[in-house]
Write a protein that holds these residues in place. Structure first.
Motif, mmCIF file in Angstrom:
data_model
loop_
_atom_site.group_PDB
_atom_site.id
_atom_site.type_symbol
_atom_site.label_atom_id
_atom_site.label_comp_id
_atom_site.label_asym_id
_atom_site.label_seq_id
_atom_site.Cartn_x
_atom_site.Cartn_y
_atom_site.Cartn_z
ATOM 1 N N ASP A 237 45.546 43.423 31.691
ATOM 2 C CA ASP A 237 44.305 42.932 31.107
ATOM 3 C C ASP A 237 43.858 41.724 31.922
ATOM 4 O OD1 ASP A 237 42.304 42.719 28.807
ATOM 5 O OD2 ASP A 237 43.237 40.727 28.792
ATOM 6 N N VAL A 238 42.695 41.841 32.559
ATOM 7 C CA VAL A 238 42.241 40.806 33.487
ATOM 8 C C VAL A 238 42.030 39.472 32.779
ATOM 9 C CG1 VAL A 238 40.319 40.107 34.973
ATOM 10 C CG2 VAL A 238 41.267 42.414 35.152
ATOM 11 N N GLN A 239 41.500 39.513 31.565
ATOM 12 C CA GLN A 239 41.174 38.283 30.860
ATOM 13 C C GLN A 239 42.425 37.474 30.509
ATOM 14 O OE1 GLN A 239 38.043 37.269 30.385
ATOM 15 N NE2 GLN A 239 38.661 35.339 29.439
ATOM 16 N N SER A 240 43.454 38.163 30.001
ATOM 17 C CA SER A 240 44.657 37.459 29.538
ATOM 18 C C SER A 240 45.753 37.397 30.595
ATOM 19 C CB SER A 240 45.211 38.142 28.286
ATOM 20 O OG SER A 240 45.671 39.449 28.599
ATOM 21 N N LYS A 241 45.610 38.165 31.677
ATOM 22 C CA LYS A 241 46.609 38.248 32.752
ATOM 23 C C LYS A 241 47.925 38.864 32.256
ATOM 24 C CE LYS A 241 43.692 35.773 35.200
ATOM 25 N NZ LYS A 241 42.676 35.653 34.161
ATOM 26 N N GLN A 242 47.863 39.617 31.171
ATOM 27 C CA GLN A 242 49.060 40.230 30.604
ATOM 28 C C GLN A 242 49.171 41.692 31.025
ATOM 29 O OE1 GLN A 242 51.420 38.448 28.790
ATOM 30 N NE2 GLN A 242 50.113 36.790 29.529
ATOM 31 N N CYS A 243 50.410 42.141 31.287
ATOM 32 C CA CYS A 243 50.662 43.557 31.565
ATOM 33 C C CYS A 243 50.638 44.304 30.235
ATOM 34 C CB CYS A 243 52.014 43.729 32.268
ATOM 35 S SG CYS A 243 52.453 45.453 32.561
ATOM 36 N N ILE A 244 49.752 45.268 30.104
ATOM 37 C CA ILE A 244 49.604 45.972 28.830
ATOM 38 C C ILE A 244 50.223 47.363 28.857
ATOM 39 C CG2 ILE A 244 47.599 44.679 28.033
ATOM 40 C CD1 ILE A 244 45.796 46.821 29.151
ATOM 41 N N ARG A 245 50.455 47.922 30.065
ATOM 42 C CA ARG A 245 51.112 49.224 30.186
ATOM 43 C C ARG A 245 51.893 49.274 31.485
ATOM 44 N NH1 ARG A 245 46.324 49.900 28.159
ATOM 45 N NH2 ARG A 245 46.175 50.666 26.036
ATOM 46 N N CYS A 246 52.984 50.038 31.454
ATOM 47 C CA CYS A 246 53.809 50.210 32.650
ATOM 48 C C CYS A 246 54.157 51.699 32.773
ATOM 49 C CB CYS A 246 55.072 49.364 32.556
ATOM 50 S SG CYS A 246 56.144 49.482 34.001
ATOM 51 N N PRO B 106 44.333 55.772 31.894
ATOM 52 C CA PRO B 106 44.585 54.325 32.053
ATOM 53 C C PRO B 106 44.741 53.584 30.735
ATOM 54 C CG PRO B 106 42.287 54.839 32.541
ATOM 55 C CD PRO B 106 42.998 56.152 32.379
ATOM 56 N N HIS B 107 44.251 54.158 29.638
ATOM 57 C CA HIS B 107 44.285 53.459 28.345
ATOM 58 C C HIS B 107 45.502 53.810 27.506
ATOM 59 C CE1 HIS B 107 40.254 51.945 29.089
ATOM 60 N NE2 HIS B 107 39.886 53.161 29.409
ATOM 61 N N THR B 108 46.155 54.951 27.808
ATOM 62 C CA THR B 108 47.324 55.358 27.021
ATOM 63 C C THR B 108 48.560 55.616 27.884
ATOM 64 O OG1 THR B 108 46.768 57.722 27.179
ATOM 65 C CG2 THR B 108 45.784 56.462 25.350
ATOM 66 N N SER B 109 48.394 55.662 29.209
ATOM 67 C CA SER B 109 49.474 55.986 30.160
ATOM 68 C C SER B 109 49.958 57.423 30.033
ATOM 69 C CB SER B 109 50.666 55.029 30.004
ATOM 70 O OG SER B 109 50.260 53.696 30.183
ATOM 71 N N THR B 110 49.212 58.271 29.344
ATOM 72 C CA THR B 110 49.587 59.679 29.194
ATOM 73 C C THR B 110 49.435 60.407 30.522
ATOM 74 O OG1 THR B 110 48.777 59.628 26.918
ATOM 75 C CG2 THR B 110 49.118 61.795 27.910
ATOM 76 N N ASN B 111 50.439 61.216 30.873
ATOM 77 C CA ASN B 111 50.365 62.039 32.077
ATOM 78 C C ASN B 111 49.475 63.239 31.785
ATOM 79 O OD1 ASN B 111 50.768 63.750 34.261
ATOM 80 N ND2 ASN B 111 52.908 63.188 34.508
#
Length: 408
Positions: A297-306, A25-30
């Motif tokens: 990111d819940v705090q900023s409401k920004q999408c950080i990874r897709c 979840p932190h790097t989006s690595t498969n």
């Protein structure tokens, strides 16, 4: 690199590369992928940290993988019909499947089909256990959510059909998703529906605590671990954050963005079908028919990874990383038995020689209060005490409300 504490488990409808896959979840690595078939929506689950079960889309069987053996489809569980939703109990003892309008319950240790529950009137859409495995909640296209006590469902007495503990019937269109909070039988349950509402319920009483109306149909719902917020996935791609700590006294309200925590996450272009929150409440995962899984990111409401997929996302969740997932030489402690398709496997010629131990709750078990008339008397006394306490609580609530609302 050390193994992550949490992982993302997701699947899509195309399954060009894999049936389901595991991501960091932190790097989006498969990290891992499991091949063979494709899984139905709300029908991908982890059993006891040792197996992944996925109901085949449009078929009458469940695919099974040993969690650390990603390269090979291990087993198929043949079912009486097409599975529309699937879940395993957190304690690893039971598997639940929705087949048409019926709920099928299997015991994992023996593979025996314990009971078939027929209280829904249309197809099941979702089923979910409480965190302590004591209850489960089922939702269907008949607009109903039913709360079941597992102990009463698996009782030996076959002369009485199990009845749900509560029937939650305040939705006016099909149920699309269910989320059970923490605290077992004291938990709160969130239900989402095509009627453009989510509703929050109390398992112990079956009482509706909150209903929130939106401008669009709600396709998914989840709560953060502390239950400060509910997150609701809309049919237009929006994700609505609903504050559960609002000072408003009304149990029914219309969603509006404000400074008290009611906010909107924007980024998806189609139905948001899956939602999940990390253990620390800082990350929100969403899966959509726009073929992406997003981390917010819940705090900023920004999408950080897709994380891009090849088809519509059917299942996505943040789960604790099972201990055996990254140990290729490990094996499950107990092999899965053959799952029965009938309530009486010996009568149907399926055999019961699985070597498992069947633990059932019978009606002949001694009550914690004693036997016979003593039990009835004690139960009556407790019921009277509960009624008295409820009256006291009601009086206290009305008194405090009068004090708070009394003009100066």
């Amino acid at each position: 690199m050390s193994a992550p504490m949490e992982v993302v488990l997701s699947a899509d409808s195309a399954s060009q590369l894999w049936n389901c896959a595991v991501f960091d979840p932190h790097t989006s690595t498969n990290l891992l992928s499991y091949r063979g078939g494709n899984s139905s929506p709300r029908a991908l689950t982890v059993l006891n940290g040792e197996y992944i079960l996925g109901a085949q889309l449009g078929k009458n069987f469940i695919n099974v993988w040993e969690i650390q053996r990603k390269d090979q489809l291990q087993q198929k569980i043949v079912c009486p019909g097409i599975v529309t939703c699937l879940t395993a109990s957190p304690n690893g003892l039971y598997v639940l499947a929705g087949i048409a309008e019926a709920i099928y319950l299997w015991e994992v240790s023996t593979g025996n089909l314990l009971v078939i529950l027929n209280r829904h009137y249309q197809d099941l859409s979702c089923v979910h256990f409480t965190d302590d495995s004591s209850h489960f909640v089922s939702g269907g296209k008949d607009n109903l959510a039913l709360v079941w006590n597992l102990a009463s469902v698996v009782q030996v007495d076959s002369s009485h059909d199990p009845e749900p503990r509560h029937v939650l019937s305040r939705h006016s269109l099909p149920i699309t998703d269910i989320h059970c909070g923490l605290m077992g039988p004291q938990a709160r349950v969130a239900t989402a529906s095509l009627d453009q509402t989510i509703k929050l319920w109390e398992i112990s009483s079956g009482e509706m605590l909150l209903s929130v109306l939106f401008d669009v149909s709600i396709m998914s719902v989840t709560l953060d671990p502390c239950e400060y917020f509910a997150y609701c996935g809309g049919s237009d791609g929006s994700i609505f954050q609903v504050s559960l700590c609002s000072t408003a006294l009304s149990r029914e309200k219309t969603f509006q963005s404000d400074s008290e925590g009611n906010q909107v996450f924007k980024g998806h272009r189609n139905l948001v079908t899956c939602l999940s929150v990390s253990m620390d409440g800082t990350l929100l995962l969403s899966g959509s028919h726009d073929e992406t899984v997003r981390m917010w990111d819940v705090q900023s409401k920004q999408c950080i990874r897709c994380i891009n997929h090849k088809g519509q996302v059917t299942n996505a969740a943040i789960i604790p990383a099972p201990a055996n997932m990254f140990l290729p030489d490990s094996r499950p402690a107990i092999p899965l038995p053959r799952f029965s398709r009938h309530l009486n496997p010996t009568e149907q010629g399926e055999g019961a020689g699985t070597g498992g131990v069947c633990l059932r709750l019978g009606t002949s078990c001694q009550s914690v209060f004693g036997d016979g008339e003593n039990t009835k008397v004690r139960v009556s006394e407790l019921e009277e005490e509960v009624r008295t306490l409820k009256k006291i609580n009601k009086d206290l609530y009305e008194f405090s409300t009068q004090l708070l609302t009394k003009p100066n």
